[in-house]
Motif scaffolding. Structure first.
Motif, mmCIF file in Angstrom:
data_model
loop_
_atom_site.group_PDB
_atom_site.id
_atom_site.type_symbol
_atom_site.label_atom_id
_atom_site.label_comp_id
_atom_site.label_asym_id
_atom_site.label_seq_id
_atom_site.Cartn_x
_atom_site.Cartn_y
_atom_site.Cartn_z
ATOM 1 N N ARG A 81 -10.284 4.054 1.112
ATOM 2 C CA ARG A 81 -10.022 2.825 0.751
ATOM 3 C C ARG A 81 -8.600 2.762 0.374
ATOM 4 N NH1 ARG A 81 -13.284 1.983 -4.476
ATOM 5 N NH2 ARG A 81 -11.937 0.125 -4.804
ATOM 6 N N GLN A 100 0.732 -1.391 -0.169
ATOM 7 C CA GLN A 100 0.263 0.119 -0.067
ATOM 8 C C GLN A 100 0.768 1.426 0.014
ATOM 9 O OE1 GLN A 100 -2.638 -1.630 3.439
ATOM 10 N NE2 GLN A 100 -3.258 0.308 2.853
ATOM 11 N N THR A 160 -6.123 7.610 -9.536
ATOM 12 C CA THR A 160 -6.107 6.668 -9.009
ATOM 13 C C THR A 160 -7.543 5.740 -9.933
ATOM 14 O OG1 THR A 160 -5.633 7.617 -6.804
ATOM 15 C CG2 THR A 160 -6.585 5.346 -6.704
ATOM 16 N N LEU A 168 -5.079 6.522 1.904
ATOM 17 C CA LEU A 168 -6.419 6.307 1.719
ATOM 18 C C LEU A 168 -7.337 7.187 0.636
ATOM 19 C CD1 LEU A 168 -8.146 5.229 5.136
ATOM 20 C CD2 LEU A 168 -6.668 3.867 3.629
ATOM 21 N N ASP A 190 -9.563 2.132 -10.593
ATOM 22 C CA ASP A 190 -10.185 0.756 -9.884
ATOM 23 C C ASP A 190 -9.029 -0.171 -9.925
ATOM 24 O OD1 ASP A 190 -12.481 1.770 -9.079
ATOM 25 O OD2 ASP A 190 -13.527 1.251 -10.679
ATOM 26 N N SER A 191 -8.349 -0.443 -11.268
ATOM 27 C CA SER A 191 -7.484 -1.399 -11.412
ATOM 28 C C SER A 191 -6.770 -1.225 -12.818
ATOM 29 C CB SER A 191 -8.191 -2.797 -11.369
ATOM 30 O OG SER A 191 -9.047 -3.165 -12.397
ATOM 31 N N VAL A 205 -4.854 2.274 -1.466
ATOM 32 C CA VAL A 205 -4.356 2.402 -2.740
ATOM 33 C C VAL A 205 -2.815 1.769 -2.783
ATOM 34 C CG1 VAL A 205 -5.782 4.056 -3.603
ATOM 35 C CG2 VAL A 205 -3.510 4.756 -2.636
ATOM 36 N N PHE A 234 -6.882 0.885 -6.470
ATOM 37 C CA PHE A 234 -7.720 0.461 -5.423
ATOM 38 C C PHE A 234 -7.107 -1.161 -5.034
ATOM 39 C CE2 PHE A 234 -10.396 4.347 -6.428
ATOM 40 C CZ PHE A 234 -10.186 4.579 -4.874
ATOM 41 N N THR A 235 -7.329 -1.732 -6.700
ATOM 42 C CA THR A 235 -7.172 -3.020 -6.489
ATOM 43 C C THR A 235 -5.914 -3.523 -7.106
ATOM 44 O OG1 THR A 235 -9.693 -3.483 -6.631
ATOM 45 C CG2 THR A 235 -8.133 -5.161 -7.240
#
Length: 131
Positions: free
Chosen positions: A51, A31, A110, A47, A112-113, A53, A75-76
């Protein structure tokens, strides 16, 4: 309505391309951490929207070349190894945050993936043949 520097976009709306600069090993990705007022990394996880990162080592490339003022997190975290010099695609929603670095506007994205689109080039290996 108050101004918010945080913009949300769909990954398909981000122009240009991203290419990894180093390989990503899912077993060792960590992270991102926050920084203190003196610019030193802390032990507090960063965060975004509550969430955690993960930093993606990459470069952003557009019609003008490489833009060093763009950083990417997700995030993922990837679940499969990502080779160095892979062309990657952002997926899902992307949070875009502008900030100023050395008098220039920089961008923190940022997503999601990410997913690997293609390996642009193989790492350069020394020749084993003698001349």
């Amino acid at each position: 309505m108050p101004f918010s520097p945080n913009l949300a976009m769909n990954a398909a709306d981000i122009p240009g391309a991203f290419q990894t600069t180093r390989g990503i090993d899912p077993a060792t990705i960590r992270q991102k951490m926050t920084y203190d007022d003196q610019g030193h990394v802390t032990t507090t996880p960063k965060l975004v929207d509550g969430r955690p990162v993960f930093q993606i080592p990459c470069q952003y490339i557009d019609e003008n070349g490489v833009d060093s003022n763009v950083s990417l997190a997700v995030f993922t975290a990837p679940i499969s190894p990502v080779p160095p010099l892979s062309r990657i695609q952002l997926t899902g929603s992307v949070h875009v945050v502008p900030w100023v670095r050395n008098g220039r506007v920089a961008w923190s994205l940022t997503a999601d993936s990410v997913r690997v689109m293609q390996l642009d080039t193989a790492p350069i290996m020394p020749s084993l043949e003698e001349e």
